[in-house]
Design a protein around this motif. Structure first.
Motif, PDB file in Angstrom:
ATOM      1  N   GLN A  22     -50.973  41.184  21.303  1.00  0.00           N
ATOM      2  CA  GLN A  22     -49.836  42.324  21.551  1.00  0.00           C
ATOM      3  C   GLN A  22     -49.388  41.874  22.611  1.00  0.00           C
ATOM      4  N   ALA A  23     -49.311  40.964  23.282  1.00  0.00           N
ATOM      5  CA  ALA A  23     -48.162  40.552  24.189  1.00  0.00           C
ATOM      6  C   ALA A  23     -47.504  40.657  23.453  1.00  0.00           C
ATOM      7  N   LEU A  24     -47.409  39.376  22.619  1.00  0.00           N
ATOM      8  CA  LEU A  24     -46.150  38.652  21.984  1.00  0.00           C
ATOM      9  C   LEU A  24     -45.751  39.398  21.477  1.00  0.00           C
ATOM     10  N   ALA A  25     -46.235  40.422  21.014  1.00  0.00           N
ATOM     11  CA  ALA A  25     -45.275  41.639  19.983  1.00  0.00           C
ATOM     12  C   ALA A  25     -44.344  42.262  21.078  1.00  0.00           C
ATOM     13  N   ALA A  26     -45.138  42.769  22.211  1.00  0.00           N
ATOM     14  CA  ALA A  26     -44.257  43.689  22.854  1.00  0.00           C
ATOM     15  C   ALA A  26     -43.220  42.566  22.778  1.00  0.00           C
ATOM     16  N   GLY A  27     -43.662  41.805  23.414  1.00  0.00           N
ATOM     17  CA  GLY A  27     -41.966  41.183  23.471  1.00  0.00           C
ATOM     18  C   GLY A  27     -41.619  40.916  22.726  1.00  0.00           C
ATOM     19  N   ILE A  28     -41.687  41.081  21.442  1.00  0.00           N
ATOM     20  CA  ILE A  28     -40.685  40.320  20.306  1.00  0.00           C
ATOM     21  C   ILE A  28     -39.793  42.055  19.992  1.00  0.00           C
ATOM     22  N   ALA A  29     -40.924  43.538  20.271  1.00  0.00           N
ATOM     23  CA  ALA A  29     -40.438  44.777  20.102  1.00  0.00           C
ATOM     24  C   ALA A  29     -39.614  44.699  21.036  1.00  0.00           C
ATOM     25  N   GLY A  30     -39.146  43.952  22.446  1.00  0.00           N
ATOM     26  CA  GLY A  30     -38.683  44.457  22.920  1.00  0.00           C
ATOM     27  C   GLY A  30     -36.961  44.125  22.836  1.00  0.00           C
ATOM     28  N   HIS A  31     -37.272  42.727  21.935  1.00  0.00           N
ATOM     29  CA  HIS A  31     -35.490  43.013  21.790  1.00  0.00           C
ATOM     30  C   HIS A  31     -34.953  43.541  20.369  1.00  0.00           C
ATOM     31  N   SER A  32     -33.849  42.693  20.612  1.00  0.00           N
ATOM     32  CA  SER A  32     -32.334  43.101  19.644  1.00  0.00           C
ATOM     33  C   SER A  32     -33.987  43.513  17.553  1.00  0.00           C
ATOM     34  N   ARG A  33     -33.545  45.107  17.266  1.00  0.00           N
ATOM     35  CA  ARG A  33     -34.517  44.618  16.124  1.00  0.00           C
ATOM     36  C   ARG A  33     -34.088  43.566  14.931  1.00  0.00           C
ATOM     37  N   SER A  34     -32.710  44.691  15.364  1.00  0.00           N
ATOM     38  CA  SER A  34     -31.644  43.718  13.732  1.00  0.00           C
ATOM     39  C   SER A  34     -31.604  42.248  14.245  1.00  0.00           C
ATOM     40  N   ALA A  35     -32.124  41.892  15.774  1.00  0.00           N
ATOM     41  CA  ALA A  35     -31.772  40.767  15.727  1.00  0.00           C
ATOM     42  C   ALA A  35     -33.519  39.972  14.634  1.00  0.00           C
ATOM     43  N   THR A  36     -34.234  40.347  15.406  1.00  0.00           N
ATOM     44  CA  THR A  36     -35.577  39.677  14.825  1.00  0.00           C
ATOM     45  C   THR A  36     -35.909  39.541  13.631  1.00  0.00           C
ATOM     46  N   ARG A  37     -35.404  41.224  13.142  1.00  0.00           N
ATOM     47  CA  ARG A  37     -35.236  40.501  12.502  1.00  0.00           C
ATOM     48  C   ARG A  37     -34.723  40.003  10.601  1.00  0.00           C
ATOM     49  N   ALA A  38     -33.777  39.876  11.827  1.00  0.00           N
ATOM     50  CA  ALA A  38     -32.198  38.277  10.826  1.00  0.00           C
ATOM     51  C   ALA A  38     -33.193  37.072  10.452  1.00  0.00           C
ATOM     52  N   THR A  39     -33.815  37.226  12.089  1.00  0.00           N
ATOM     53  CA  THR A  39     -34.485  35.560  12.130  1.00  0.00           C
ATOM     54  C   THR A  39     -35.353  36.222  11.207  1.00  0.00           C
ATOM     55  N   LYS A  40     -36.146  36.787  11.035  1.00  0.00           N
ATOM     56  CA  LYS A  40     -37.621  36.477   9.911  1.00  0.00           C
ATOM     57  C   LYS A  40     -36.709  36.582   8.466  1.00  0.00           C
ATOM     58  N   ARG A  41     -35.515  36.997   8.155  1.00  0.00           N
ATOM     59  CA  ARG A  41     -35.219  36.809   7.323  1.00  0.00           C
ATOM     60  C   ARG A  41     -34.747  35.390   6.891  1.00  0.00           C
ATOM     61  N   LEU A  42     -34.098  35.053   8.073  1.00  0.00           N
ATOM     62  CA  LEU A  42     -33.638  33.421   7.906  1.00  0.00           C
ATOM     63  C   LEU A  42     -34.525  32.901   7.762  1.00  0.00           C
ATOM     64  N   LEU A  43     -35.449  32.413   8.396  1.00  0.00           N
ATOM     65  CA  LEU A  43     -36.630  31.368   8.229  1.00  0.00           C
ATOM     66  C   LEU A  43     -37.291  31.232   7.593  1.00  0.00           C
ATOM     67  N   ASP A  44     -37.604  32.370   6.659  1.00  0.00           N
ATOM     68  CA  ASP A  44     -37.919  33.049   5.338  1.00  0.00           C
ATOM     69  C   ASP A  44     -37.346  32.073   3.975  1.00  0.00           C
ATOM     70  N   LEU A  45     -36.035  31.368   4.245  1.00  0.00           N
ATOM     71  CA  LEU A  45     -35.578  31.258   3.304  1.00  0.00           C
ATOM     72  C   LEU A  45     -35.654  29.563   3.741  1.00  0.00           C
ATOM     73  N   ALA A  46     -35.632  29.067   4.746  1.00  0.00           N
ATOM     74  CA  ALA A  46     -35.901  28.083   4.531  1.00  0.00           C
ATOM     75  C   ALA A  46     -36.519  27.122   4.355  1.00  0.00           C
ATOM     76  N   GLY A  47     -35.876  26.010   3.073  1.00  0.00           N
ATOM     77  CA  GLY A  47     -36.535  24.921   2.384  1.00  0.00           C
ATOM     78  C   GLY A  47     -37.032  26.020   0.953  1.00  0.00           C
ATOM     79  N   ARG A  48     -36.830  26.932   0.628  1.00  0.00           N
ATOM     80  CA  ARG A  48     -37.127  28.202  -0.752  1.00  0.00           C
ATOM     81  C   ARG A  48     -36.272  27.710  -1.009  1.00  0.00           C
ATOM     82  N   VAL A  49     -34.975  27.286  -0.529  1.00  0.00           N
ATOM     83  CA  VAL A  49     -33.638  28.429  -1.358  1.00  0.00           C
ATOM     84  C   VAL A  49     -32.742  27.108  -0.845  1.00  0.00           C
ATOM     85  N   PRO A  50     -31.540  26.777  -1.854  1.00  0.00           N
ATOM     86  CA  PRO A  50     -30.985  26.169  -1.386  1.00  0.00           C
ATOM     87  C   PRO A  50     -30.149  25.613  -0.219  1.00  0.00           C
ATOM     88  N   LEU A  51     -29.864  24.648   0.278  1.00  0.00           N
ATOM     89  CA  LEU A  51     -29.471  24.440   2.119  1.00  0.00           C
ATOM     90  C   LEU A  51     -28.154  25.101   2.161  1.00  0.00           C
TER      91      LEU A  51
END
Length: 259
Positions: free
Chosen positions: A201-230
């Protein structure tokens, strides 16, 4: 929604954090068809919610999820289990896979708080989260082989990425139990936490306090790593950063930090 489905999983949103709680404590949150449907419904409900910055996935009572319930195993034994075709959800077509895969489709980061048991399908549900905080004395197992089965809820695809192919094979071929502490050492868990729900809950609150656009983009990018060509991954970085720089949300963040 079917009454059994609506009672299996509770969903609450407070201050930008969604808490999704498996809510069948009298059965150690064991998975039955209604629980699978409820997990898919809860995840799907969060896909388009702009007010959610992070998600905590947890279980009520003494366990995160003890795996498939005994009635489901009995149905396999007597031949009464019927697999009903479903519309695809992302890459997943089977209901059990969708109950795990749906968390990768939720744009907000998902944190699993694991305590008690996380066996078989229950462990695979936790593997669907982006981050796993696990109590040191929790018990985790890729248990399917002990029932003459294979991990069929995305587990065979997620496990090798987390722990390495050889460790994934050892866990899946033996079905042995590991503690939360060992799970963290293996990479099966992100880290151990004395109170995983409070820390999640504390970690989630910290993440939720950041830019939503940035955290969502970060998740998208990291989910691509190793799964698509470099080259595709690097281009995705540039696409995401290009959309963020100078956006009203990013400008507001910069101004707050420079104030």
């Amino acid at each position: 929604m079917d009454d059994d489905v609506s009672r299996r999983v509770a969903l609450e949103v407070t201050d930008g954090v969604a808490t999704v709680r498996l809510d069948r404590p009298e059965k150690l949150n064991a998975l039955d068809p209604a629980m699978f449907e409820a997990l898919v419904a809860a995840g799907t409900a969060l896909v388009d919610r702009d007010d959610v910055g992070a998600v905590v996935l947890t279980g009520a009572g003494r366990a995160f999820c003890a795996g498939l319930d005994l009635a489901s195993f009995a149905a396999m034994a007597d031949g009464s289990r019927v697999v009903v075709p479903r519309e695809p959800l992302g890459a997943a077509r089977a209901l059990g896979q969708q109950a795990v895969h749906v968390w990768s489709l939720v744009p907000a980061p998902v944190i699993a708080a694991v305590h008690g048991f996380a066996f078989g399908g229950g462990l695979q549900v936790a593997l669907g989260a982006d981050i796993r905080l696990v109590a040191p004395d929790a018990q985790l197992s890729v248990m399917e082989v002990q029932w003459g089965l294979v991990p069929d809820m995305c587990g065979t695809q997620i496990l090798p990425e987390l722990v390495g192919r050889d460790v994934a094979k050892e866990l899946a071929l033996t079905g042995r139990r590991v503690s939360g502490s060992e799970a963290a050492r293996l990479g099966l868990a992100t880290r151990e936490a004395a109170d995983p729900l409070a820390e999640a809950q504390a970690l989630a609150a910290g993440i939720a306090g950041h830019s939503r656009s940035a955290t969502r983009a970060t998740k998208r990018l990291l989910d691509l790593a190793g799964r698509v060509p470099l080259a595709e991954g690097l281009q995705a970085e540039q696409d995401e950063i290009g959309a963020l720089i100078g956006s009203p949300e990013q400008v507001a963040v910069v101004r707050r930090r420079l104030a």
